[in-house]
Enzyme design. Structure first.
Site, mmCIF file in Angstrom:
data_model
loop_
_atom_site.group_PDB
_atom_site.id
_atom_site.type_symbol
_atom_site.label_atom_id
_atom_site.label_comp_id
_atom_site.label_asym_id
_atom_site.label_seq_id
_atom_site.Cartn_x
_atom_site.Cartn_y
_atom_site.Cartn_z
ATOM 1 N N LYS A 69 61.237 53.891 25.288
ATOM 2 C CA LYS A 69 60.250 53.252 26.173
ATOM 3 C C LYS A 69 58.839 53.621 25.732
ATOM 4 O O LYS A 69 57.948 52.766 25.665
ATOM 5 C CB LYS A 69 60.492 53.674 27.629
ATOM 6 C CG LYS A 69 61.737 53.042 28.226
ATOM 7 C CD LYS A 69 62.114 53.634 29.572
ATOM 8 C CE LYS A 69 63.460 53.077 30.040
ATOM 9 N NZ LYS A 69 63.980 53.733 31.248
ATOM 10 N N GLN B 46 62.327 58.609 35.041
ATOM 11 C CA GLN B 46 63.637 58.398 34.416
ATOM 12 C C GLN B 46 64.728 59.056 35.275
ATOM 13 O O GLN B 46 64.629 60.230 35.620
ATOM 14 C CB GLN B 46 63.639 58.990 32.994
ATOM 15 C CG GLN B 46 64.906 58.735 32.221
ATOM 16 C CD GLN B 46 65.157 57.246 31.950
ATOM 17 O OE1 GLN B 46 64.253 56.510 31.569
ATOM 18 N NE2 GLN B 46 66.388 56.801 32.150
ATOM 19 N N ASP C 269 59.417 50.010 37.888
ATOM 20 C CA ASP C 269 60.882 49.914 37.913
ATOM 21 C C ASP C 269 61.361 49.055 39.076
ATOM 22 O O ASP C 269 62.527 48.674 39.130
ATOM 23 C CB ASP C 269 61.504 51.314 38.030
ATOM 24 C CG ASP C 269 62.021 51.811 36.691
ATOM 25 O OD1 ASP C 269 62.301 50.971 35.821
ATOM 26 O OD2 ASP C 269 62.140 53.037 36.521
#
Ligand code: NDP
Length: 285
Positions: free
Chosen positions: A54, A98, A121
Site C-alpha cells: 500500500k 491495518q 477504508d
C-alpha cells in the site's frame, strides 16, 4: 467453453494511471498533495506485506505517505493518540489502520476513532450507515474493486440475481449493499445458509468472500455467470512450498462461468487501486 478472465491487475493499472493524472491536477490547481497515514501495529508477516504494498502504491501515485509502524507492545491509548494526531493533521487526508490489531486492542474502538472524512477504508460506522442508506460516502476498497470488475463484464446490472457468500462487515455486507445500489436482487449467504450449492447455482453474479480454499465448487456455478473470487488462501503445494488459491474451485468453475476473476491477479490489485481512489476523494473533498 472457458470463461473470460476478469484481469484485476490490468484494470487496477489503468485505474492507478487515471488516479495519477488526477493527483497531478489536484497539485497544480489547488496545491493539494493527497496524503495517506498507514498504521501498522506489531509484526504480523501478512500485514507487513500488505502495508508495504500500500505504501509503495501511494508513493508511485505521487501521494504523500505518513507511515506509523508501531511495536506490538503499543497500548490502545498510545494508538488512539497516533490516530487523533493524524485526524488533526491537515496534510493527512486518509487514515488506514491495518487489521488485525494485536490482542488487548479493541479494533472497533480504534476504527471509530478515525475521522469519518478520512476513513479511506470505509469501516467507520457512520460510513457503513451511509452506504446502507444510499448516501455518498467513502466505500470499503475491496467491495468497490469487486463492482469495478463486475462492470468489466456487464455495465448494467439491473435485475440480475447476485449471491454474495460471506457477510463480514469489510467484504460481504458492503458488496451486497453496492450490488443492491446497482439494482441487483441480492441474496447474502453465510455459514448457516442451507443448500448453499443450490443458492449459488441461481446466481447471475456470484461473489465468494468466505476464506475457505476452493469451497465453491465448479458445478455450483450457473452457466454464463459472473464469478468474483475475493478469497485469498495460502495452501500447501508440496515439497514444502505453498500457493495462493481463492474461495472458488477456479479450474472447474472457469469451464462453466461466463466471466471469472483469478487468484492472485483478480480482486487483490483492485483493493489497492480503490484505496488510492478513496485517498484522492478524501483529499478532493
Ligand atoms: P470473514 O472471516 O470475516 O468472513 C467470512 C464469511 O464467510 C462469514 O460471513 C462466514 O459466515 C462465511 N463462511 C465461512 N465459512 C462458510 C461456509 N462453509 N459456508 C458459507 N459461508 C461461510 O472473512 P472476510 O470477509 O474478511 O474475508 C473473506 C475472504 O476474503 C478471506 O479469504 C480474505 O483473506 C479475503 N479478503 C481478500 C481481500 C482482497 O483484497 N482480495 C480483502 C479482504 C479479504 P458467518 O458469518 O456465518 O460466520
Amino acid at each position: 467453453m472457458s470463461a473470460v478472465l476478469l484481469d484485476g491487475k490490468a484494470l487496477a493499472a489503468k485505474l492507478r494511471e487515471d488516479i495519477g493524472w488526477e493527483v497531478q491536477k489536484l497539485k497544480q490547481e489547488r496545491n493539494i498533495v493527497p496524503g495517506l497515514g498507514v498504521v501498522l501495529v506489531g509484526n504480523n508477516p501478512a500485514s507487513e506485506v500488505y502495508v508495504r504494498n500500500k505504501e509503495k502504491a501511494v508513493k508511485d501515485a505521487d501521494m504523500a505517505s505518513f507511515p506509523h509502524h508501531l511495536p506490538a507492545t503499543t497500548t490502545q491509548a498510545e494508538l488512539l493518540r497516533v490516530i487523533y494526531d493524524m485526524n488533526r493533521n491537515e496534510k493527512v487526508h486518509g487514515i488506514l489502520v491495518q487489521l488485525p490489531l494485536p490482542k488487548g486492542i479493541n479494533a472497533e474502538t480504534v476504527l471509530e476513532a478515525v475521522d469519518p472524512a478520512k476513513d479511506v477504508d470505509g469501516f467507520h460506522p457512520l460510513n457503513a450507515g451511509k452506504l446502507a442508506i444510499g448516501r455518498p460516502t467513502l466505500v470499503p476498497c475491496t467491495p468497490q474493486g469487486c463492482i469495478h470488475l463486475i462492470k468489466q463484464a456487464k455495465e448494467d446490472l439491473t435485475g440480475l440475481h447476485a449471491v454474495v457468500v460471506g457477510r463480514s462487515n469489510i467484504v460481504g455486507k458492503p458488496v451486497a449493499q453496492l450490488l443492491l445500489a446497482e439494482n441487483c436482487t441480492v441474496t447474502i449467504a453465510h455459514s448457516k445458509t442451507r443448500d448453499l450449492n443450490l443458492m449459488c447455482k441461481r446466481a447471475d453474479i456470484l461473489v465468494a468472500a468466505v476464506g475457505q480454499p476452493e469451497m465453491i465448487r465448479g458445478d455450483w456455478v450457473k452457466p454464463g455467470a459472473i464469478v468474483i473470487d475475493v478469497g485469498i488462501n495460502r495452501v500447501e503445494a508440496g515439497e514444502g512450498k505453498t500457493r495462493l488459491v481463492g474461495d472458488v474451485d477456479f479450474e472447474n468453475a472457469r469451464e462453466i462461468a461466463g466471466f471469472i476473476t483469478p487468484v492472485p491477479g483478480g480482486v487483490g490489485p483492485m483493493t489497492i487501486a480503490c484505496l488510492l481512489q478513496n485517498t484522492l476523494k478524501a483529499a478532493s473533498n
